[in-house]
Design a protein around this motif. Structure first.
Motif, PDB file in Angstrom:
ATOM      1  N   ASP A 163       0.596  -0.990   0.023  1.00 12.37           N
ATOM      2  CA  ASP A 163      -0.062  -0.199   0.044  1.00 12.37           C
ATOM      3  C   ASP A 163       0.899   1.341  -0.006  1.00 12.37           C
ATOM      4  N   ASP A 164       1.220   1.689  -0.891  1.00 10.21           N
ATOM      5  CA  ASP A 164       2.117   2.737  -1.136  1.00 10.21           C
ATOM      6  C   ASP A 164       1.800   4.218  -0.572  1.00 10.21           C
ATOM      7  N   PHE A 165       0.510   4.438  -0.493  1.00 12.02           N
ATOM      8  CA  PHE A 165       0.111   5.440   0.457  1.00 12.02           C
ATOM      9  C   PHE A 165       0.587   5.382   1.692  1.00 12.02           C
ATOM     10  N   GLU A 167       2.326   2.998   3.289  1.00 12.04           N
ATOM     11  CA  GLU A 167       3.911   2.878   3.449  1.00 12.04           C
ATOM     12  C   GLU A 167       4.744   4.137   3.226  1.00 12.04           C
ATOM     13  N   SER A 168       4.321   5.167   2.440  1.00 10.42           N
ATOM     14  CA  SER A 168       4.833   6.519   2.338  1.00 10.42           C
ATOM     15  C   SER A 168       4.510   7.212   3.771  1.00 10.42           C
ATOM     16  N   TYR A 169       3.375   6.994   4.199  1.00 11.49           N
ATOM     17  CA  TYR A 169       2.965   7.735   5.444  1.00 11.49           C
ATOM     18  C   TYR A 169       3.873   7.350   6.582  1.00 11.49           C
ATOM     19  N   LYS A 170       4.198   5.991   6.621  1.00  9.84           N
ATOM     20  CA  LYS A 170       4.883   5.525   7.784  1.00  9.84           C
ATOM     21  C   LYS A 170       6.311   5.989   7.553  1.00  9.84           C
ATOM     22  N   MET A 171       6.988   6.040   6.491  1.00 10.17           N
ATOM     23  CA  MET A 171       8.215   6.736   6.261  1.00 10.17           C
ATOM     24  C   MET A 171       8.389   8.150   6.907  1.00 10.17           C
ATOM     25  N   THR A 172       7.303   9.036   6.146  1.00 10.96           N
ATOM     26  CA  THR A 172       7.255  10.223   6.680  1.00 10.96           C
ATOM     27  C   THR A 172       7.045  10.492   8.306  1.00 10.96           C
ATOM     28  N   GLU A 173       6.212   9.671   8.702  1.00  9.36           N
ATOM     29  CA  GLU A 173       5.879   9.706   9.998  1.00  9.36           C
ATOM     30  C   GLU A 173       7.069   9.493  10.986  1.00  9.36           C
ATOM     31  N   TYR A 174       7.761   8.227  10.433  1.00  7.55           N
ATOM     32  CA  TYR A 174       9.205   8.090  11.092  1.00  7.55           C
ATOM     33  C   TYR A 174       9.773   9.363  11.240  1.00  7.55           C
ATOM     34  N   LEU A 175      10.301   9.756  10.079  1.00  8.86           N
ATOM     35  CA  LEU A 175      11.104  10.938  10.128  1.00  8.86           C
ATOM     36  C   LEU A 175      10.696  12.311  11.158  1.00  8.86           C
ATOM     37  N   ILE A 176       9.257  12.429  10.921  1.00  4.58           N
ATOM     38  CA  ILE A 176       8.671  13.443  11.924  1.00  4.58           C
ATOM     39  C   ILE A 176       9.102  13.040  13.343  1.00  4.58           C
ATOM     40  N   HIS A 177       8.750  11.637  13.655  1.00  4.14           N
ATOM     41  CA  HIS A 177       9.260  11.209  14.929  1.00  4.14           C
ATOM     42  C   HIS A 177      10.772  11.594  15.435  1.00  4.14           C
ATOM     43  N   LEU A 178      11.413  11.344  14.353  1.00  8.27           N
ATOM     44  CA  LEU A 178      12.841  11.731  14.844  1.00  8.27           C
ATOM     45  C   LEU A 178      13.179  13.243  15.113  1.00  8.27           C
ATOM     46  N   LYS A 197       2.347   9.116  -7.156  1.00  6.92           N
ATOM     47  CA  LYS A 197       1.197   9.954  -6.733  1.00  6.92           C
ATOM     48  C   LYS A 197       0.852   9.444  -5.415  1.00  6.92           C
ATOM     49  N   LEU A 198       0.810   8.117  -5.129  1.00  5.12           N
ATOM     50  CA  LEU A 198       0.368   7.608  -3.841  1.00  5.12           C
ATOM     51  C   LEU A 198       1.456   7.900  -2.901  1.00  5.12           C
ATOM     52  N   ARG A 199       2.614   7.807  -3.085  1.00  2.08           N
ATOM     53  CA  ARG A 199       3.771   7.963  -2.070  1.00  2.08           C
ATOM     54  C   ARG A 199       3.837   9.477  -1.753  1.00  2.08           C
ATOM     55  N   LEU A 200       3.651  10.306  -2.751  1.00  8.09           N
ATOM     56  CA  LEU A 200       3.554  11.908  -2.521  1.00  8.09           C
ATOM     57  C   LEU A 200       2.159  12.050  -1.448  1.00  8.09           C
ATOM     58  N   LEU A 201       1.228  11.517  -1.845  1.00  9.09           N
ATOM     59  CA  LEU A 201      -0.061  11.679  -0.972  1.00  9.09           C
ATOM     60  C   LEU A 201       0.135  11.060   0.486  1.00  9.09           C
ATOM     61  N   GLN A 204       2.378  13.864   2.101  1.00 10.24           N
ATOM     62  CA  GLN A 204       1.328  15.149   2.426  1.00 10.24           C
ATOM     63  C   GLN A 204       0.345  14.755   3.789  1.00 10.24           C
ATOM     64  N   LYS A 205      -0.258  13.663   3.655  1.00  6.29           N
ATOM     65  CA  LYS A 205      -1.070  13.466   4.832  1.00  6.29           C
ATOM     66  C   LYS A 205      -0.365  13.319   6.129  1.00  6.29           C
ATOM     67  N   ALA A 206       0.688  12.731   6.349  1.00  2.46           N
ATOM     68  CA  ALA A 206       1.772  12.534   7.310  1.00  2.46           C
ATOM     69  C   ALA A 206       1.852  13.998   7.976  1.00  2.46           C
ATOM     70  N   LEU A 207       2.309  14.938   6.957  1.00  2.00           N
ATOM     71  CA  LEU A 207       2.748  16.408   7.287  1.00  2.00           C
ATOM     72  C   LEU A 207       1.392  16.779   7.901  1.00  2.00           C
ATOM     73  N   ARG A 208       0.205  16.757   7.314  1.00  4.99           N
ATOM     74  CA  ARG A 208      -0.841  17.468   7.697  1.00  4.99           C
ATOM     75  C   ARG A 208      -1.422  16.947   9.089  1.00  4.99           C
ATOM     76  N   ASP A 209      -1.245  15.214   9.522  1.00  7.69           N
ATOM     77  CA  ASP A 209      -1.590  14.831  10.845  1.00  7.69           C
ATOM     78  C   ASP A 209      -0.818  15.536  11.767  1.00  7.69           C
ATOM     79  N   TYR A 210       0.582  15.807  11.575  1.00  7.35           N
ATOM     80  CA  TYR A 210       1.314  16.384  12.312  1.00  7.35           C
ATOM     81  C   TYR A 210       1.537  17.855  12.516  1.00  7.35           C
ATOM     82  N   GLY A 211       0.638  18.364  11.983  1.00  8.51           N
ATOM     83  CA  GLY A 211       0.596  19.874  11.854  1.00  8.51           C
ATOM     84  C   GLY A 211       1.673  20.544  11.177  1.00  8.51           C
TER      85      GLY A 211
END
Lengths: 356, 356
Positions: A163-165, A167-178, A197-201, A204-211
């Protein structure tokens, strides 16, 4: 020695006819030594299977094709190997066909399916967005492997991927948590509607969720005409990013691009991970042996290859309808990602620019 | 829209019938836009070439197979891409078949040639040492690509490659010119008689010519059972070397192995190139983007792929007999190789062991 039958071969090897047949058909359920002995005996006897006993399956026309778009991404070679192995087990020929970035994979698929009398197709990579009506012209089963599109569920394609969306969320969230807030991303061309596109979305979603505000300046889009997801593409996109923005982490949507990015950062005098963390996607060997080793989302390549082949052959044999299988990716934390250094310190040593 | 003929397609596209034929046969001499237009028209019209006009070449059974031994070496994926592209131009199917290290590629070749009615074969990689009598059982033309054996000239095989002996001599000589005397090598299994053997011989000859004693302790042989020329193999062989010998340069006979070696050296606290130079072979992208970038012998992959395909198709069409083409490799000097540091200094900082 000429004109031996399958029975003669079986007798000579001290096995049954069905075992000889299994050996010749590359069937998985056979002792490798027995198989080798049988194939050697056949080779030495100059026995020609095609002219022989009826109980041997005739298999010469059974072929599938694998259409690969994006040869710069060596991730696909692992997948192709896996698919080809599964074809051997099923005694299908695996025809490899590369598709250039600017070519239409569906046109090529329609053409070669007729011309080469294919039983099925696998599509690997590419920006898969074709009108449904045109897809329906494909009269043999096909599976999209590691391809997803945002409207896939409506279209009832057979597909196997992560699920590219998510998994990409997961990676972005991991970087945010760091602790990273300025996270650049190397992504597919703007017009992409597939995994890029899905990885970009997901990002974007992870950034949004973490403000964290989303900034277009932190997004580096591939050139539609060039070899995507390649070392060189990662290198070029990072150089472009470095020209007018600052970031403490860079998320490249493939491991090959992450390695190209590390090279561009090094040339700009920016150390990884000290001054900039770098993350990839795919989980390839090359990222594991890189210095620093690359944090990534590991796609279960062998499972994806096997599931793709199984689904395709089941569809060919009428045992299965098109369906969508999602595998879980695994976030593999390696050396290339650490918490961001103190921001003032970074700016003062002059290697990272201040935001304008 | 059904039952269109090739003439209807030609008329609809405003081109001649021969142009349509060229488009459908993937002939290189056609304007890409015209080709696209024709293929699109064909796709939209649902016109089935196989049922149609006589003046279309029937091509469905034309296939060659590429047998790849050694999937750990991503060098082959570039070659396979090149070969597959040439097959497209000639309108041949390119069947990909991997061969496991412990499998006999000739047995598999004999088997699939009959079963899949192949017109020709390409062998890539592997320890190619088969009895001449057995090779003669192969009844279709074949080319050995990037494979050489020490007794090849006697055997009259068709082959396309660099001169592995000479290129390996060149790399070893380059390291000697830098001032290195203790040069370790990562090489093929002891029983190898193919390119691995030739590269080892080139290394040995260069040492001899420069009066440097040859030491078996500096030679790390791959395990015959494992994936050769891979990142992991380079990593493992280097770790073994580090256990009881010292050296100032390491020559890995593939870029993938060189990268694995760098990783093992780093983990042992040895910096590349400061404390140990590392050289590879092949000239792959991955070595260019590695940090440090890897000095290597660049094989002209595209030329080798094209020459392999041209020779094979010429043999299939009776225009050419088996012959051996040698391409020149290029020594590409990059960051991973420098002159050796002062020996006493190396020993005193404790990261390199003294010779016993």
């Amino acid at each position: 020695m000429g004109n031996m039958t399958i029975k003669d071969i079986a007798k000579k090897c001290g096995v049954g006819v069905s075992t000889v047949s299994r050996a010749m058909n590359n069937h998985p359920d056979i002792n490798p030594e027995t198989k080798e002995k049988i194939l050697k005996t056949i080779a030495q006897s100059n026995y020609v299977p095609n002219n022989s006993a009826r109980n041997l399956k005739r298999t010469d026309t059974k072929a599938i094709a694998v259409l690969v778009k994006g040869i710069g991404n060596t991730f696909f070679s692992d997948l192709v190997s896996g698919l080809e192995r599964e074809c051997q087990h099923m005694n299908y020929s695996c025809i490899l066909q590369h598709v250039e970035e600017q070519e239409d994979e569906l046109d090529i698929a329609l053409h070669i399916t007729k011309e080469k009398k294919l039983r099925g197709l696998v599509f690997l990579g590419g920006n898969f967005s074709h009108p449904k009506e045109k897809m329906e012209q494909l009269e043999v089963p096909y599976v999209l492997s590691t391809i997803r599109t945002s409207d896939m569920e409506d279209k009832k394609y057979a597909a196997v991927s992560v699920d590219d969306f998510k998994e990409s969320y997961k990676m972005t969230e991991y970087l945010i948590h760091l602790g990273h807030k300025k996270i650049a991303i190397l992504t597919a061309p703007k017009e992409d509607k597939s995994i890029g596109k899905l990885r970009l979305l997901g990002y974007q979603k992870a950034l949004r969720d973490y403000g964290i505000p989303y900034s277009e300046k932190l997004v580096s889009y591939m050139d539609a005409e060039e070899d995507r997801y390649s070392f060189r593409s990662g290198y070029k996109l990072t150089r472009q990013l470095l020209m007018d923005t600052e970031f403490t982490a860079l998320y490249a949507t493939s491991d090959t691009m992450a390695i190209g990015a590390c090279r561009a950062l090094k040339e700009a005098g920016i150390s990884v991970p000290g001054q900039c963390s770098v993350a990839g996607f795919d989980g390839m060997d090359t990222g594991e042996f890189y210095i620093p080793s690359i944090t990534t989302i590991r796609q279960p390549v062998e499972q994806i290859a096997k599931a793709t082949a199984d689904l395709l052959f089941d569809m060919i044999n009428g045992k299965e309808k098109p369906r969508q299988l999602i595998f879980e990716g695994e976030l593999v934390e390696r050396e290339s990602t650490i918490p961001p250094a103190d921001k003032e310190k970074q700016s003062s040593n002059g290697t990272m620019k201040r935001e304008k």
